[in-house]
Design an enzyme around this catalytic site. Sequence first.
Site, short mmCIF file in Angstrom:
data_model
loop_
_atom_site.label_atom_id
_atom_site.label_comp_id
_atom_site.label_asym_id
_atom_site.label_seq_id
_atom_site.Cartn_x
_atom_site.Cartn_y
_atom_site.Cartn_z
N SER A 72 -28.14 23.86 -2.66
CA SER A 72 -28.75 23.03 -3.71
C SER A 72 -28.42 23.58 -5.09
O SER A 72 -28.16 24.77 -5.24
CB SER A 72 -30.27 23.03 -3.56
OG SER A 72 -30.65 22.54 -2.30
N1 SAH Z 1 -31.50 26.80 1.53
C1 SAH Z 1 -30.11 26.54 1.76
C2 SAH Z 1 -29.80 25.07 1.69
C3 SAH Z 1 -28.97 24.65 2.87
S1 SAH Z 1 -28.79 22.93 3.10
C4 SAH Z 1 -29.22 27.37 0.85
O1 SAH Z 1 -29.74 28.08 -0.03
O2 SAH Z 1 -28.02 27.34 1.05
C5 SAH Z 1 -29.93 22.61 4.42
C6 SAH Z 1 -29.72 23.36 5.70
O3 SAH Z 1 -30.68 22.87 6.64
C7 SAH Z 1 -28.36 23.18 6.36
O4 SAH Z 1 -27.74 24.42 6.53
C8 SAH Z 1 -28.68 22.54 7.72
O5 SAH Z 1 -27.85 22.97 8.77
C9 SAH Z 1 -30.12 22.99 7.91
N2 SAH Z 1 -30.88 22.17 8.87
C10 SAH Z 1 -30.90 20.82 9.03
N3 SAH Z 1 -31.73 20.46 10.03
C11 SAH Z 1 -32.26 21.63 10.52
C12 SAH Z 1 -33.18 21.93 11.57
N4 SAH Z 1 -33.75 20.99 12.32
N5 SAH Z 1 -33.50 23.23 11.78
C13 SAH Z 1 -32.94 24.21 11.05
N6 SAH Z 1 -32.07 23.99 10.04
C14 SAH Z 1 -31.72 22.72 9.78
#
Ligand code: SAH
Length: 221
Positions: A72
């Site tokens: 993000s």
């Molecule tokens: N906080 C992260 C943002 C990553 S984007 C950062 O600082 O980079 C959101 C993430 O959520 C992705 O990596 C995706 O794989 C994960 N995600 C989506 N659905 C999920 C689930 N059910 N359980 C765990 N992670 C999930």
Amino acid sequence: MADLIKRHNGIGMTSQRTRARMVERLREQGIRDEAVLAAMNSVPRHIFVDEALASRAYDEVSLPIGFGQTISNPRIVARMLELLNSSGDLGKVLEVGTGCGYQAAVLSKMAKEVYSVERISPLLSKARNSLRELKIHNVRLRHADGNLGCRDGSPYDGIVMAAAAAQIPKPLLEQLAVGGRMVLPLGGQEQRLCVVERNERGFVETIMDEVKFVPLLHGIN
Ligand code: SAH
């Protein structure tokens, strides 16, 4: 070794000065929580993105981190953590969606203990390496489906979701401590940030800003 030093000290676009400029911009954008600003000032964001993208790590953009996922933009990270930290006293926090680990690293500076779950295994490994490189030791990473939360550390004073769900997963509500707060994007095509507070009588939901997150998926990968 020389490479590692360069990556840490930063030259040009990845230096401490660039990071300080990002924090100034966050202040101008209305972020007021000093704990959030200090944490974001101290975590080198470029460590968490591909070297080819490092020069853009501090810009007001979300960036690809592989597997169709994104980190993000700094403003949304700050906004979510500011909403999460309204009490100013974060003990144990759960993050759903570790991604590259950047937000978990920022959280590690604000909370006593951070649990973070990610469903894509290679992303989790990368995040683990970056956190180790930065000597961050109060983040526990789990390869798991965040729809189920993470029983290990529950109940949590704070829960933050980095992926958007149509509805709040029930286990997450159950794992929120009384007096705790959850911040999450809710919706599909149109999403809004939602703050859920738990008190003795139940849950209070507040709908906030319009946002755009990747979807919360099911199962692990
Ligand atoms: N906080 C992260 C943002 C990553 S984007 C950062 O600082 O980079 C959101 C993430 O959520 C992705 O990596 C995706 O794989 C994960 N995600 C989506 N659905 C999920 C689930 N059910 N359980 C765990 N992670 C999930």
